[in-house]
Design a protein around this motif. Structure first.
Motif, PDB file in Angstrom:
ATOM      1  N   ARG A   1     -26.290  36.348  16.677  1.00 16.15           N
ATOM      2  CA  ARG A   1     -25.847  37.544  15.963  1.00 16.15           C
ATOM      3  C   ARG A   1     -26.996  38.142  15.162  1.00 16.15           C
ATOM      4  O   ARG A   1     -28.025  37.481  14.930  1.00 16.15           O
ATOM      5  CB  ARG A   1     -24.672  37.207  15.038  1.00 16.15           C
ATOM      6  CG  ARG A   1     -23.455  36.660  15.780  1.00 16.15           C
ATOM      7  CD  ARG A   1     -22.190  36.830  14.957  1.00 16.15           C
ATOM      8  NE  ARG A   1     -22.288  36.192  13.661  1.00 16.15           N
ATOM      9  CZ  ARG A   1     -21.857  34.971  13.396  1.00 16.15           C
ATOM     10  NH1 ARG A   1     -21.317  34.230  14.359  1.00 16.15           N
ATOM     11  NH2 ARG A   1     -21.952  34.459  12.189  1.00 16.15           N
TER      12      ARG A   1
ATOM     13  N   ALA B   1     -26.512  34.064   9.705  1.00 13.93           N
ATOM     14  CA  ALA B   1     -26.464  34.503  11.107  1.00 13.93           C
ATOM     15  C   ALA B   1     -27.841  34.977  11.541  1.00 13.93           C
ATOM     16  O   ALA B   1     -28.645  35.450  10.732  1.00 13.93           O
ATOM     17  CB  ALA B   1     -25.447  35.631  11.296  1.00 13.93           C
TER      18      ALA B   1
ATOM     19  N   GLU C   1     -18.589  41.752   6.502  1.00 18.80           N
ATOM     20  CA  GLU C   1     -18.294  41.907   7.925  1.00 18.80           C
ATOM     21  C   GLU C   1     -16.876  41.402   8.160  1.00 18.80           C
ATOM     22  O   GLU C   1     -16.389  40.559   7.392  1.00 18.80           O
ATOM     23  CB  GLU C   1     -19.296  41.118   8.784  1.00 18.80           C
ATOM     24  CG  GLU C   1     -20.693  41.708   8.764  1.00 18.80           C
ATOM     25  CD  GLU C   1     -21.660  40.981   9.699  1.00 18.80           C
ATOM     26  OE1 GLU C   1     -22.250  41.647  10.550  1.00 18.80           O
ATOM     27  OE2 GLU C   1     -21.797  39.749   9.563  1.00 18.80           O
TER      28      GLU C   1
ATOM     29  N   ASP D   1     -15.792  38.263  12.850  1.00 21.09           N
ATOM     30  CA  ASP D   1     -17.205  38.261  13.245  1.00 21.09           C
ATOM     31  C   ASP D   1     -18.034  37.305  12.410  1.00 21.09           C
ATOM     32  O   ASP D   1     -19.064  36.800  12.876  1.00 21.09           O
ATOM     33  CB  ASP D   1     -17.797  39.675  13.123  1.00 21.09           C
ATOM     34  CG  ASP D   1     -17.116  40.669  14.048  1.00 21.09           C
ATOM     35  OD1 ASP D   1     -16.588  40.245  15.089  1.00 21.09           O
ATOM     36  OD2 ASP D   1     -17.100  41.870  13.711  1.00 21.09           O
ATOM     37  N   SER D   2     -17.642  37.089  11.156  1.00 18.34           N
ATOM     38  CA  SER D   2     -18.467  36.271  10.261  1.00 18.34           C
ATOM     39  C   SER D   2     -17.607  35.626   9.186  1.00 18.34           C
ATOM     40  O   SER D   2     -17.012  36.322   8.360  1.00 18.34           O
ATOM     41  CB  SER D   2     -19.556  37.128   9.602  1.00 18.34           C
ATOM     42  OG  SER D   2     -20.228  36.408   8.579  1.00 18.34           O
TER      43      SER D   2
END
Length: 649
Positions: A255, A280, A418, A422-423
């Motif tokens: 990512r 990430a 985010e 996704d995170s």
């Protein structure tokens, strides 16, 4: 000091020196150092055998020292819950209350290793009361082992823990049907439970899971050896599956680069670095980066660690970054790759797991912590609560202990985030009570609200300071708080008259007057009282922006809301004035007859009777109305104000 072992002949002991012992320890640590680490949790309902399973894993992986084993055998005989055999749950249940009740209360973390992988396992409590601890254990896990007692099947807590594990982002699920020995290793029982769980799992979005029939007590299908008691099962043992499952840590490195700044490292004038854990992506010297909150850009000069500089750093590493440019960046900022930064916003939709005995109060200010960012946040009345059994969306006005709901969250300033999908690092947050400092909820951000992106602050030509300079005074909020009948409005009115006579520009916001207009839609529930004070605080702030001295006379019973208004104001411009009157005295006055109605039950949620008043801990001014007349109190407040601010006023 030395240790010893028996030689091949079994005669004389062969002694090891301290140096040889140290070599053995170093060899052991080096052997495990480079192994891949899997974090997993065990969860499920009460008495499904989670602690026993972990104890068995520690025992079978030879992670118990001889003295621990001896103590375990002694404790097992003393407790007597397993008919004289080893009670493996005692290895994990460390609290006295846990051993007495036979349940897990706290989260217990244990380490063990096999030839292929090392593990950290969290034994999470099954009792509904301690669901909050299960969420804590799941927050860092890669895999969840959902245990089910073969005699009981899928229970409510099984569903709740499965839903939470999926919600928190755990994508590897093992369904361990435990205590198969107590149902005669019946395949039909196992198949029925797997079918029931599969139906539920599909309804909450779990697309795949691995089902294994086990016995934590007997050890069936836990170690590498297949169990002869389940010839109908041909799948992997639990250890085999744990060793083989693919950890998604590598995906984090694919990512875009993200690093929340934990602190600014400034040991001397020649060095300024930004320290943090890379959440990430990867980064190299020469990469272009952006500070997400300000948009300022620079280039990575070097990547510094305790072991020297690196040519590249990846997700999971803690590093210090130095930049080519002197840009504003501090704790709470997020350093990101320049061409793909994360979003910033101050309004979100989020799933919230409520973990406090005291229910959510919509509109109340809480601390929100996301990565290294800490801001004030308010939660609106939930859109709905989720029934963990049916996944039905239920109407609700608040969230109570262990409830899961979806609500809008507003922060006092934009934060970098985010979506949680996704995170975990930039999408997951906790809420903290400002008064008790207790963690009350965990949240997962879905997305920012469109209005947060479409509404922008308009820069004004005439500043706050210019408004104040024209009036020749320093803006302030004089916040009068106290019980109904304490004399707040009377004293505030006298203070304003004295300030007006002194040439000051003032405005008095009275509680009853505000409820006739701006806040006429609000009642007197806790939530409505909180919203009442929030609105008044916003109005008071706008008035101080205009350079006014604002006086407010409200019961404002809750400390949290008074502190919320204080946080809106610049340092030193909020003066809390406690009109301190005993309840008995206020009730004797009862000018409006409100206490009489409250005592008779005609008036609900009345402060001091059936709704609490939280007195200020350290007000700037305290007036004891049993010792001071309103005129004397007003004179004292004005003299204090003018004396403290003589240069400005």
């Amino acid at each position: 000091m030395a240790d010893h072992a028996v030689n091949d002949a079994g005669a004389e002991p062969v002694y090891k020196t301290d140096a040889l012992i140290a070599e053995d320890i170093n060899a052991y640590l080096e052997m495990h150092q480079n192994k891949e680490l899997l974090r997993f949790i065990t969860c499920g309902s009460v008495d499904d055998g989670k602690s026993t399973l972990i104890g068995r894993l520690l025992y079978d992986s030879k992670m118990i020292f001889e003295d621990q084993l001896a103590a375990l055998e002694a404790d097992s005989k003393r407790v007597g819950t397993q008919g004289g055999e080893i009670d493996f749950a005692l290895l994990v249940d460390g609290l006295a209350a846990e051993r007495e009740q036979g349940i897990t209360i706290d989260v217990a973390y244990r380490f063990f290793a096999t030839e292929k992988r090392k593990f950290i396992v969290a034994d999470t409590p099954g009792h509904e009361q301690y669901t909050r601890n299960m969420v804590t254990g799941a927050s860092t896990a890669d895999l969840a082992v959902i245990l089910i007692d073969a005699r009981k099947g899928v229970l409510t807590q099984t569903r709740r823990h499965s839903f939470l594990a999926h919600l928190i982002g755990i994508r590897h699920i093992v369904l361990a049907v435990n205590k198969m020995d107590l149902v005669g290793y019946d395949q039909a029982v196992f198949d029925r439970i797997v079918a029931d769980y599969s139906t539920f799992a599909t309804s909450i979005g779990i697309t795949a899971f691995t089902a294994i029939p086990i016995s934590g007590f007997k050890g069936d299908n836990i170690t590498l050896a297949p169990s002869a008691s389940t010839p109908w099962y041909s799948g992997p043992s639990l250890i085999e599956h744990l060793e083989a499952v693919q950890i998604e840590s590598a995906a984090a490195q694919e990512r875009p680069f993200r690093m929340p700044v934990q602190w600014v490292n400034r040991p001397n004038l020649d060095f300024r670095g930004f320290a943090g854990l890379i959440s990430a992506g990867s980064v190299k010297p020469g990469d272009a980066i952006r500070v997400a909150s300000s948009g300022r850009t620079s280039t990575i000069r070097s990547i510094v660690t305790m072991d020297g500089q690196l040519d590249e750093a990846v997700a999971g590493q803690s590093v210090t970054l130095t930049l080519d440019d002197e840009i504003d960046c501090s704790r709470g900022d997020v350093i990101a790759i320049a061409d793909a930064p994360p979003e910033s916003a101050d309004q979100f939709e989020a799933t919230i797991v409520w973990m406090s005995d005291e229910a959510l109060t919509p509109g109340r200010g809480y601390w929100l912590k996301l990565a290294t960012q800490t801001v004030t946040a308010t939660v609106a009345a939930p859109k709905y609560e989720i029934d963990v059994n049916t996944m039905e969306h239920l109407a609700t006005k608040c969230l109570s202990l262990n409830a899961i709901g979806v609500a809008e969250v507003t922060t006092d300033r934009a934060i970098t985030f985010e979506p949680y999908a996704d995170s975990r690092e930039l999408g997951g947050f906790i809420l903290i009570d400002k008064i008790t400092n207790a963690t009350v909820a965990a949240g997962m951000i879905h997305f920012s609200l469109r209005r947060a992106q479409n509404i922008h602050w308009q820069a004004l030509e005439i500043s706050r300071a210019q408004h104040a300079a024209m009036k020749g005074q320093q803006p302030a909020v004089l916040w009068f708080t106290g019980l109904s009948g304490s004399g707040k409005s009377t004293i505030a009115n006298m203070v304003e008259k004295k300030l007006h006579a002194n040439g000051r520009h003032t405005f008095l916001l009275d509680g009853d007057n505000i409820r006739h207009a701006l806040n006429k839609d609000l009642g007197f529930t806790d939530a409505d009282r909180i919203e009442n004070i929030r609105r008044v605080g916003e109005v008071a702030k706008l008035m101080t922006d205009a350079g006014l001295i604002v006086l407010t006379a409200f019961i404002s019973p809750f400390r949290a809301e008074r502190e919320l208004v204080r946080s809106m104001m610049p340092e030193g411009e909020f003066l809390e004035i406690h009109i301190d009157t005993p309840l008995s005295v206020a009730e004797e006055r009862d000018v409006k007859g409100l206490y009489k109605k409250a005592r008779s039950g005609e008036l609900k949620n009345f402060t001091g009777i059936d709704s609490p008043y939280e007195a200020p801990d350290a007000p700037e001014i305290r007036i004891d109305t049993t010792q001071t007349t309103p005129e004397e109190a007003a004179e004292l407040i004005v003299n204090r104000l003018l004396g403290a601010w003589a240069p400005d006023l």
